[in-house]
Each structure stands twice: as C-alpha cells, then as structure tokens.
Design an enzyme around this catalytic site. Structure first.
Site, mmCIF file in Angstrom:
data_model
loop_
_atom_site.group_PDB
_atom_site.id
_atom_site.type_symbol
_atom_site.label_atom_id
_atom_site.label_comp_id
_atom_site.label_asym_id
_atom_site.label_seq_id
_atom_site.Cartn_x
_atom_site.Cartn_y
_atom_site.Cartn_z
ATOM 1 C CG HIS A 23 -37.660 30.149 26.272
ATOM 2 N ND1 HIS A 23 -36.703 31.012 26.750
ATOM 3 C CD2 HIS A 23 -37.387 28.939 26.813
ATOM 4 C CE1 HIS A 23 -35.875 30.345 27.547
ATOM 5 N NE2 HIS A 23 -36.260 29.094 27.592
ATOM 6 C CG HIS A 79 -31.858 23.328 32.900
ATOM 7 N ND1 HIS A 79 -32.765 23.858 33.778
ATOM 8 C CD2 HIS A 79 -31.932 24.112 31.779
ATOM 9 C CE1 HIS A 79 -33.366 24.893 33.215
ATOM 10 N NE2 HIS A 79 -32.880 25.067 32.001
ATOM 11 C CD GLU A 81 -36.163 26.089 29.764
ATOM 12 O OE1 GLU A 81 -35.031 26.452 30.131
ATOM 13 O OE2 GLU A 81 -36.980 26.866 29.197
ATOM 14 C CG ASP A 83 -34.297 23.267 26.473
ATOM 15 O OD1 ASP A 83 -34.862 23.308 27.577
ATOM 16 O OD2 ASP A 83 -33.295 23.949 26.204
ATOM 17 C CG HIS A 145 -31.949 29.937 32.221
ATOM 18 N ND1 HIS A 145 -33.141 30.290 31.651
ATOM 19 C CD2 HIS A 145 -31.742 28.648 31.838
ATOM 20 C CE1 HIS A 145 -33.622 29.311 30.924
ATOM 21 N NE2 HIS A 145 -32.795 28.290 31.015
ATOM 22 C CG ASP A 164 -29.783 26.215 29.301
ATOM 23 O OD1 ASP A 164 -29.800 25.586 28.233
ATOM 24 O OD2 ASP A 164 -30.763 26.293 30.054
ATOM 25 C CE1 TYR A 192 -28.980 29.318 24.783
ATOM 26 C CE2 TYR A 192 -27.932 30.182 26.743
ATOM 27 C CZ TYR A 192 -28.696 29.217 26.116
ATOM 28 O OH TYR A 192 -29.175 28.166 26.839
ATOM 29 C CG HIS A 225 -29.017 24.863 23.940
ATOM 30 N ND1 HIS A 225 -30.020 24.078 23.411
ATOM 31 C CD2 HIS A 225 -29.493 25.313 25.123
ATOM 32 C CE1 HIS A 225 -31.050 24.065 24.246
ATOM 33 N NE2 HIS A 225 -30.753 24.802 25.289
HETATM 34 FE FE1 FEO Z 1 -32.921 26.324 30.127
HETATM 35 FE FE2 FEO Z 1 -31.739 24.934 27.332
HETATM 36 O O1 FEO Z 1 -32.920 25.180 28.708
#
Ligand code: FEO
Length: 395
Positions: A23, A79, A81, A83, A145, A164, A192, A225
């Site tokens: 981030h 998701h 995002e 990543d 999230h 996530d 996390y 992750h």
């Molecule tokens: Fe919310 Fe791993 O991105």
C-alpha cells in the site's frame, strides 16, 4: 513455480521475497509476500485472481507453461485491488473475450482502474458456476476489505478461496501452514489483521457466521497472500472470530517520541510505576520515531490500554506521534483504555492534543494526562511512577 494443491487445483502465483512495504509505504512487509493465483482444471478451466502488475509478464509466462491460455474458460476476480488484478490487462490482451466473474462492485473497481470493457459477469452470494464434476459457489465479502471483495468455494475439494481474508504477508517456499514456523505465521497473520482487517471487525464476525451457517465442509483455505491453511484450516477462522471481538491481551503499551529525552525518561518512569502496581501485565515501551509503524499498530491491537506521549513543539506534538495517532484512529480499535503524557518548556499543549486524538480514535481516556515542565529530576520521575500506578488503578 507452480504446485498441485489437489487433483485439478494448482497454485500459479508469485512469491515476492523482496517486498518490504505494501500500500505504498503504508504497511511494512518484513517477510515479503505472495500473490496467490489458482488454476482449477475440471471439464471447465478457471483462473482465480492474478498477480501484481510488476510481475504480470512473469505470471503470464508461467501460466503458459501450465496451460494454453485459450483453454481458460473463466476468470474469477475475487478482488479488484492491483495486487490481485494487476496482470489482467496483459492477460486480457491474449484472451480478450474470456468472462471475468466478479461482484457488481468488482466491475466498478476493475473498470475504474483499467478502463476496459471486458466481458464481466456479475455474481452475488449463492450464485454457482458449474465446472463439470465440481462447482464453484460465490460468496460476497463486502468490505473485507474493499466493497468488491468476494470469496468462492470449490465443491468436492472443499476449498475456500478467501482472497485477502486469512492471508498474511509472508513469503515462504513452504506454502502450507503445517510446514512453516507457526509462530512466524501467526505473527504475520495478526499483523495483517491488525493493520488491514481490524476496521471491519464487525463485518468479519457477521461474514464468518454467515459462512458457518452454510455448513460447507472446508478442507483447505486458500488466501491470496501467504500460506495456505490445510492443517485444521478452521483454526484461522476461529482465531479471526477472537480477533474480531475487540481483541486484547494483558498488555499495556507506551508509545512516545522525545526531543531531549525528558519525555523518554518520563515514559520509562511511568513504565516502572505500572510494573510496581501490577507485575503480571506485559508492559511495552516503544519510541514511535524508531519503530516500524505497522508493528506498533500490531502492539496496540494486542493491548488493553495505551499511553501516548510527546513533548510540546510549536504548540503541537512530534511528527511521529501525530502519524501513529492517525494510523491508530484508522485501525478502528474498540474497548481499549488510554491516557497521554508529555513534557514542555512553556506552552504545553501536547498532552491535551493527544488526549483529544485518543478520544477521537475511540479510546476511553481513564485518567487525565500527565503534563510536567522541563526535564524531570528524581522528584519528577517519582511523580511519573505514581502516575503509572494511578493509571493501573483506573483500568
Ligand atoms: Fe486488498 Fe491483497 O489486496
């Protein structure tokens, strides 16, 4: 690198050993991370999530070693995002018509980031995708999230792909929870949770209860992750339930910054006072200017109470304390107690500023802040010790 998880399910992601911040610079990742992508090969073939953009080409080259990309029938974007979606633009150049299954908010997020009119298929909780001998069920996980977050569940193999949730920024070539150091794994899972998931704790509890009510057998949890949970996978679900309920340990944390060590000496003396009053409670003393901010947030997550200290500078507080208070506020902690302390030479605003910030962050300020002139002598240190004892009495 790829590896088999079950017959028909492979990990095809990327381990990022070097990543040290996430981030932007917001979150530290001392142990790297991984971007987990999964390939399900049944009568139909599904790719779940991709990788972060810097690894897009490598990800696609590796994927081509597993499968002819044209054989991918569906992509699932749990998701949006970057990543997890960062390789989509390159991938979609190769297979432009492949449907992308995601939530309604997922469409908004992916369109908002990539400005492409891909073949989106909106799904909601309970929608199913028939793969032949197995079936994928979608479960929206709004605000876990991001608004677009989603889980999906693979029947027969009983795998929950949780994106996530239940993840950790933890790079390891041993990708399973029974193979890695359990202490490191839980440290990273807690960090996390504290830094990313905690603001949404009420939703965590609700979502987990909703999933448990579906009574789906779960043999494996595959987050996006870090490490895959295959040994007693529900252990991390139960732990999330504990963390979601205003988690705290028997710990008090003092966070301070200092200019000429007056506030530091005061912090040390307060610590001694707390220890004299209660030597069972763990007391930690952290200089916010010298300590990783994400690790501080994890310590606050574990604490039942915190004391935050800064000297007054230019009618305000030191930069590192202002920064950590902002992060504390964002983390949405509940049911924790606090107070402030600090030294000053003339105007003396710091303690009041910190007190207001702590109240704004949802902390119960149980004792008026400790505010003293100049550098402490032995009598001043004793006052600080007494303050520490008094704080304990108010918990
Ligand atoms: Fe919310 Fe791993 O991105």
């Amino acid at each position: 690198m790829s590896f088999k998880i079950t017959d028909g399910v492979k990990w095809v992601g990327k381990i990022d050993w070097e990543l040290r911040t996430f981030h932007g610079e917001e979150l530290s990742t001392h142990r790297g991370t991984s971007y987990n992508s999964y390939l399900i090969q049944d009568e139909k073939t599904v790719l779940i999530d991709t990788s972060w953009k810097p690894f897009a080409k490598e990800f696609i080259e590796n994927l081509k070693k597993e499968i002819d990309l044209k054989e991918i029938d569906y992509i699932v974007a749990n998701h949006g995002e970057v990543d997890h979606s960062g390789a989509l633009p390159d991938l979609m150049k190769e297979i432009p018509n492949t449907p992308i299954y995601c939530t309604k908010n997922g469409v908004k997020s992916l369109k908002g980031q990539y400005h492409q009119d891909w073949n989106f298929v909106e799904v909601k909780t309970g929608d199913k995708l028939d793969l032949g001998s197995k079936e994928l069920t979608f479960i929206e996980a709004r605000m876990l999230h991001w608004p677009d977050s989603m889980f999906c569940y693979l029947s027969e193999d009983n795998i929950l792909f949780s994106n996530d949730a239940f993840g950790q920024h933890y790079a390891s070539e041993q990708m399973y929870n029974d193979l890695v150091d359990e202490c490191e794994l839980y440290q990273e899972a807690m960090k996390y949770y504290a830094n990313i998931v905690n603001p949404f704790s009420k939703l965590v509890e609700k979502k987990i209860n909703e999933i448990l009510e579906l009574k789906l057998p779960v043999n494996i949890i595959c987050p996006s992750h870090g490490i895959i949970w295959r040994d007693s996978p529900l252990q991390i679900v139960e732990t999330y339930m504990e963390w979601a309920k205003d988690y705290q340990e028997d710990q008090i944390t003092l966070i301070y910054d200092t200019m000429w060590e007056g506030t530091k000496r005061t912090a040390e003396a307060i610590t001694e006072g707390i220890h004299e009053a209660d030597n069972n409670t763990t007391v930690k003393l952290i200089n916010s200017a010298k300590t990783d901010k994400s690790d501080i947030i994890t310590e606050v997550f574990k604490s039942k109470a915190i004391l935050v200290g800064s000297p007054t500078i230019n009618k305000g507080i030191l930069y590192s304390i202002a920064g950590i208070l902002e992060l504390i506020k964002g983390a949405g902690f509940k049911n924790k107690k606090a107070t402030a302390f600090g030294r000053y030479g003339w105007s003396g605003e710091s303690t009041d500023i910190i007190t207001e910030e702590l109240k704004d962050a949802g902390f119960e300020v149980v004792l008026e802040g400790f505010k003293e002139l100049w550098h402490p002598d032995e009598e001043g240190l004793q006052k600080a010790r007494e303050f520490g004892k008094e704080f304990c009495k108010n918990l």
